[in-house]
Write a protein that holds these residues in place. Structure first.
Motif, short mmCIF file in Angstrom:
data_model
loop_
_atom_site.label_atom_id
_atom_site.label_comp_id
_atom_site.label_asym_id
_atom_site.label_seq_id
_atom_site.Cartn_x
_atom_site.Cartn_y
_atom_site.Cartn_z
N PHE A 198 14.22 0.59 34.91
CA PHE A 198 13.33 1.67 35.29
C PHE A 198 12.42 1.22 36.44
O PHE A 198 11.94 0.07 36.42
N PRO A 199 12.15 2.07 37.42
CA PRO A 199 11.13 1.73 38.42
C PRO A 199 9.76 1.77 37.78
O PRO A 199 9.37 2.77 37.17
N SER A 200 9.02 0.68 37.89
CA SER A 200 7.74 0.57 37.19
C SER A 200 6.76 1.67 37.60
O SER A 200 5.99 2.16 36.78
N ALA A 201 6.81 2.08 38.87
CA ALA A 201 5.87 3.10 39.36
C ALA A 201 6.13 4.48 38.75
O ALA A 201 5.27 5.36 38.84
N MET A 202 7.29 4.69 38.13
CA MET A 202 7.63 5.99 37.55
C MET A 202 7.41 6.02 36.05
O MET A 202 7.73 7.02 35.40
N LEU A 203 6.86 4.96 35.47
CA LEU A 203 6.71 4.88 34.03
C LEU A 203 5.33 5.37 33.58
O LEU A 203 4.34 5.20 34.31
N PRO A 204 5.23 5.97 32.38
CA PRO A 204 3.92 6.39 31.85
C PRO A 204 3.08 5.19 31.46
O PRO A 204 3.57 4.05 31.38
N LYS A 205 1.81 5.44 31.17
CA LYS A 205 0.88 4.36 30.85
C LYS A 205 1.21 3.69 29.52
O LYS A 205 1.14 2.46 29.41
N GLU A 206 1.60 4.48 28.51
CA GLU A 206 1.73 3.92 27.17
C GLU A 206 3.14 4.03 26.60
O GLU A 206 3.77 3.02 26.30
N GLN A 207 3.67 5.25 26.41
CA GLN A 207 4.91 5.45 25.68
C GLN A 207 6.06 5.78 26.64
O GLN A 207 5.97 6.74 27.40
N ILE A 208 7.13 4.99 26.58
CA ILE A 208 8.28 5.26 27.44
C ILE A 208 9.02 6.51 26.98
O ILE A 208 9.83 7.08 27.72
N THR A 209 8.72 6.97 25.76
CA THR A 209 9.34 8.20 25.24
C THR A 209 8.50 9.44 25.57
O THR A 209 8.72 10.50 24.98
N GLY A 228 -6.88 11.44 46.86
CA GLY A 228 -6.88 12.43 45.79
C GLY A 228 -5.53 13.01 45.48
O GLY A 228 -5.42 13.99 44.73
N ALA A 229 -4.47 12.42 46.03
CA ALA A 229 -3.11 12.96 45.86
C ALA A 229 -2.30 12.09 44.91
O ALA A 229 -2.63 10.93 44.65
N GLU A 230 -1.24 12.67 44.40
CA GLU A 230 -0.22 11.90 43.70
C GLU A 230 0.84 11.54 44.72
O GLU A 230 1.41 12.42 45.37
N VAL A 231 1.09 10.25 44.90
CA VAL A 231 1.99 9.78 45.94
C VAL A 231 3.25 9.20 45.30
O VAL A 231 3.17 8.37 44.39
N TYR A 232 4.40 9.67 45.79
CA TYR A 232 5.69 9.23 45.26
C TYR A 232 6.48 8.50 46.35
O TYR A 232 6.39 8.85 47.53
N SER A 233 7.27 7.55 45.93
CA SER A 233 8.17 6.83 46.82
C SER A 233 9.59 7.35 46.65
O SER A 233 10.07 7.48 45.52
N PHE A 234 10.27 7.63 47.76
CA PHE A 234 11.66 8.07 47.68
C PHE A 234 12.52 6.97 47.05
O PHE A 234 13.43 7.26 46.27
N ALA A 235 12.25 5.72 47.41
CA ALA A 235 13.05 4.61 46.87
C ALA A 235 12.90 4.53 45.36
O ALA A 235 13.88 4.32 44.63
N GLU A 236 11.67 4.72 44.85
CA GLU A 236 11.44 4.66 43.41
C GLU A 236 12.07 5.86 42.71
O GLU A 236 12.62 5.73 41.61
N MET A 237 12.00 7.05 43.33
CA MET A 237 12.62 8.22 42.72
C MET A 237 14.13 8.06 42.64
O MET A 237 14.75 8.44 41.65
N LYS A 238 14.73 7.47 43.68
CA LYS A 238 16.18 7.25 43.64
C LYS A 238 16.55 6.27 42.52
O LYS A 238 17.56 6.46 41.82
N PHE A 290 14.90 5.95 39.77
CA PHE A 290 14.75 6.71 38.53
C PHE A 290 15.97 7.59 38.29
O PHE A 290 16.47 7.68 37.15
N LEU A 291 16.47 8.26 39.33
CA LEU A 291 17.67 9.09 39.19
C LEU A 291 18.87 8.24 38.79
O LEU A 291 19.72 8.68 38.00
N ASP A 292 18.94 7.01 39.30
CA ASP A 292 20.06 6.12 38.95
C ASP A 292 20.03 5.72 37.48
O ASP A 292 21.07 5.40 36.90
N VAL A 293 18.84 5.74 36.87
CA VAL A 293 18.70 5.35 35.46
C VAL A 293 19.12 6.48 34.52
O VAL A 293 19.53 6.24 33.38
N LEU A 294 19.04 7.75 34.99
CA LEU A 294 19.30 8.89 34.11
C LEU A 294 20.68 8.83 33.44
O LEU A 294 20.77 9.08 32.23
N PRO A 295 21.77 8.52 34.16
CA PRO A 295 23.06 8.41 33.46
C PRO A 295 23.06 7.36 32.36
O PRO A 295 23.66 7.56 31.30
N SER A 296 22.39 6.23 32.60
CA SER A 296 22.30 5.19 31.58
C SER A 296 21.52 5.66 30.37
O SER A 296 21.86 5.32 29.22
#
Length: 350
Positions: free
Chosen positions: A255-266, A182-192, A194-200
């Protein structure tokens, strides 16, 4: 009239090129990664694992099978299984049907969409952050070998995995540790990642703003084309170079696939929610203020959690700087062009 038409044509030409590159990249990035489980066939199993059931945002269980599209819909795709099934002690037994079915997925699926099938995959150490909307369960069964709880707060758990299957998929964690269902589970590797993509992302937006600002400058300069001939050539050349630069920026953006929304990347609201929930949960592990009046630390005690927070703090302002630079840089270029023209227009003193 011809000058206005030329300016509009330049903008349309550049935007068509830029948004073609963007649309190709978005389509590529939004493809979910999936692993499969098979049923039927000669010597095959007659049931599917229970974790083949995908729970959507409405809490409805859905089963997806794999098929190969043809024509305009060519490619490996998924569709929702319409036949019935029953839950047995061995797993899911289908009323009718055989073939490959989705077991784990990197992001929620939509019937008919293209997927990337992952077979095998390496193992790496990782940290998992489980955020429970109703609070962490009081009792947890013994965790599997190679995993352990590092920190705990009222609504979050920080777990360590010595050998986690890659790429990261939330379903794998929930199957391995049922208490996180019942939890939302995040991966540190995937979050990192995602952070690497922000400057791009900031650089991409900065390039778009730079191109639009240069175009506006060109529209004003086109009123006196002979006087501003050199400036127009420079700005047009810069615009073409920006288009080439945009290609290389997008090529390396993953982008890490696990951090993407279901439909719109925007869906920026989705990204903000994931980002805010992740780091808010990490801060909940910080030690409380002492009875002697010492201020509470804003950092958790685990080195890995401290490291990712510090990494975030060091990178978070870069995309905003690129966006500001995207407006300021072309204005500075135009200012220097004007200054040079003004200097040349002054009478020469002999």
């Amino acid at each position: 009239m011809k000058k206005k038409a030329l300016c509009i044509f330049m903008l349309v030409f550049w935007m068509v090129g830029a948004f073609t590159l963007l649309s190709i990249k978005v389509e590529e990035q939004m493809i979910p990664q999936v692993t499969l489980a098979s049923i039927g066939g000669f010597g095959g199993r007659d049931t599917l694992p229970v974790d083949c059931l995908q729970i959507d945002e409405d809490g409805i269980s859905r089963l997806y099978c794999i098929y190969e599209g043809t024509g305009w819909e060519a490619g490996t795709r998924v569709r929702e299984e319409t036949g019935g099934y029953i839950l047995t002690e061995k797993g899911l037994k289908l009323d009718m049907g055989w073939g490959d079915y989705v077991q784990y997925t990197s992001k929620p699926l939509r019937s008919g969409e293209i997927v990337e099938v992952v077979r095998g995959g390496k193992r790496e150490s990782d940290y998992w952050l489980a955020v429970f909307p109703d609070g962490v369960p009081e009792h947890m069964e013994k965790l599997p070998s190679g995993t352990g709880v590092l920190e705990r707060s009222g609504n979050a758990l920080l777990l360590f995995a010595e050998s986690a299957e890659q790429p990261y998929m939330t379903g794998r964690v929930k199957s391995l540790i049922p208490e996180t269902a019942g939890a939302e589970v995040y991966s540190f590797a995937e979050m990192k990642k995602f952070l690497d993509v922000l400057p791009s992302m900031g650089l991409t937006l900065g390039i778009l703003l730079t191109a639009v600002t240069l175009w506006v400058c060109c529209c004003f300069m086109a009123k006196e084309p002979r006087k501003n001939r050199v400036g127009l050539v420079i700005n047009i050349t810069l615009g073409l170079l920006l288009l080439v630069g945009l290609y290389f920026v997008l090529r390396d953006m993953e982008f890490p696939s696990a951090m993407l929304p279901k439909e719109q990347i925007t869906d920026f609201g989705y990204f903000y929610h994931e980002y805010h929930q992740f780091f808010s949960a990490l801060k909940s592990f910080a030690a409380p203020a002492s009875s002697s009046g010492m201020l509470a630390s804003s950092m958790p005690s685990t080195p890995a959690a401290q490291e990712i927070i510090q990494y975030k703090n060091g990178i978070i302002m870069r995309p905003f700087l690129f966006v500001v630079l995207g407006v300021v840089a072309p204005l500075l270029i135009r200012f220097f062009q004007w200054a040079i023209q003004y200097q040349r227009s002054l009478p020469k003193i002999k």
